[in-house]
Scaffold this active site. Structure first.
Site, PDB file in Angstrom:
ATOM      1  N   CYS A 110     124.967  97.912   5.233  1.00  9.14           N
ATOM      2  CA  CYS A 110     125.312  99.212   4.672  1.00  9.14           C
ATOM      3  C   CYS A 110     124.714 100.316   5.534  1.00  9.14           C
ATOM      4  O   CYS A 110     123.515 100.298   5.844  1.00  9.14           O
ATOM      5  CB  CYS A 110     124.785  99.307   3.240  1.00  9.14           C
ATOM      6  SG  CYS A 110     125.026 100.930   2.466  1.00  9.14           S
ATOM      7  N   CYS A 113     121.801 102.145   3.395  1.00 11.63           N
ATOM      8  CA  CYS A 113     120.513 101.567   2.995  1.00 11.63           C
ATOM      9  C   CYS A 113     120.122 100.309   3.768  1.00 11.63           C
ATOM     10  O   CYS A 113     119.084  99.714   3.485  1.00 11.63           O
ATOM     11  CB  CYS A 113     120.524 101.263   1.498  1.00 11.63           C
ATOM     12  SG  CYS A 113     121.626  99.895   1.023  1.00 11.63           S
ATOM     13  N   CYS A 158     128.328  99.154  -2.141  1.00 12.82           N
ATOM     14  CA  CYS A 158     127.087  98.435  -1.866  1.00 12.82           C
ATOM     15  C   CYS A 158     126.329  98.232  -3.172  1.00 12.82           C
ATOM     16  O   CYS A 158     126.103  99.186  -3.918  1.00 12.82           O
ATOM     17  CB  CYS A 158     126.252  99.241  -0.870  1.00 12.82           C
ATOM     18  SG  CYS A 158     124.571  98.613  -0.632  1.00 12.82           S
ATOM     19  N   CYS A 161     122.799 100.461  -3.124  1.00 13.00           N
ATOM     20  CA  CYS A 161     122.739 101.924  -3.228  1.00 13.00           C
ATOM     21  C   CYS A 161     123.987 102.547  -3.845  1.00 13.00           C
ATOM     22  O   CYS A 161     124.016 103.751  -4.088  1.00 13.00           O
ATOM     23  CB  CYS A 161     122.491 102.534  -1.851  1.00 13.00           C
ATOM     24  SG  CYS A 161     123.888 102.392  -0.694  1.00 13.00           S
ATOM     25  N   CYS A 183     138.889  95.861   2.479  1.00 17.84           N
ATOM     26  CA  CYS A 183     139.318  96.924   3.401  1.00 17.84           C
ATOM     27  C   CYS A 183     138.204  97.975   3.426  1.00 17.84           C
ATOM     28  O   CYS A 183     138.038  98.744   2.479  1.00 17.84           O
ATOM     29  CB  CYS A 183     140.629  97.518   2.899  1.00 17.84           C
ATOM     30  SG  CYS A 183     141.332  98.797   3.947  1.00 17.84           S
TER      31      CYS A 183
END
Length: 205
Positions: A110, A113, A158, A161, A183
């Protein structure tokens, strides 16, 4: 009079949408192969200009382990990252740095984070214009119903976060183990060839 191609209409629509976003003070192709019209429309992550006319994703109501204010996120994300990850924006198709990125090993994390999200061997070539993955690291990605754009889709964020990644589609006929396509916006991701895939989450301090 020559009728514009569908891909030209999509590019024009995207440009006009982003111009409208900038005008309202919101921080904001050449396809490798022909795509079915429905695939392009379904694949497009939420465009704020249109999203304001429809109901929003349920992910905005959820709570996640890593919590930050908008000002704190702006301190660690650039403007484009904030627009996509925190405001559920989108990058233009076929422009992201990870669209054609096909490593043999490593982990996509991510961009907000650093939590590990996808292994390199989850990625496949879909031709949709955004990075595509058939699966994620267990527990790393959370799904929510998204009714923006006048259709029901499944948003993925995610799990650590709550950062917007994109959408997941199932049953499109890709020759993958899950027949799913995550996607994902390239701007929502980082990549490290040295990272080892682990379950659970990590976060920036």
């Amino acid at each position: 009079m020559r009728i514009p191609s569908f891909s030209t209409i999509i590019r024009t629509f995207y440009a006009l949408s982003n111009r409208s976003i900038r005008a309202s003070n919101q921080t904001p192709f050449k396809s490798p192969q022909p795509l079915p019209r429905g695939t392009i429309l379904k694949s497009m992550p939420t465009i704020p200009f249109l999203g304001s006319f429809f109901s929003t994703s349920s992910s905005s109501k959820m709570s996640y382990p890593l919590q930050k204010s908008d000002d704190e996120w702006k301190a660690v994300l650039n403007k484009e990252q904030f627009r996509v990850i925190r405001e559920k924006g989108t990058e233009a198709p076929f422009t992201g740095k990870y669209d054609k990125h096909m490593p043999e090993a490593g982990v996509y994390t991510c961009a907000g984070c650093d939590a590990p999200l996808y292994k390199a061997n989850h990625k496949f070539k879909s031709g949709c214009g955004w990075p595509a993955y058939f699966d994620s690291i267990p527990g790393a990605v959370t799904r929510h119903t998204d009714n923006t754009l006048g259709m029901s889709r499944t948003e993925i964020v995610c799990s650590n976060c709550g950062g917007h990644l994109g959408h997941v589609f199932k049953g499109e006929g890709y020759a993958t183990p899950t027949d799913e396509r995550h996607c994902v916006n390239s701007v929502s991701l980082n990549f490290s060839a040295d990272d080892k895939p682990v379950e659970g989450t990590s976060s920036k301090v």
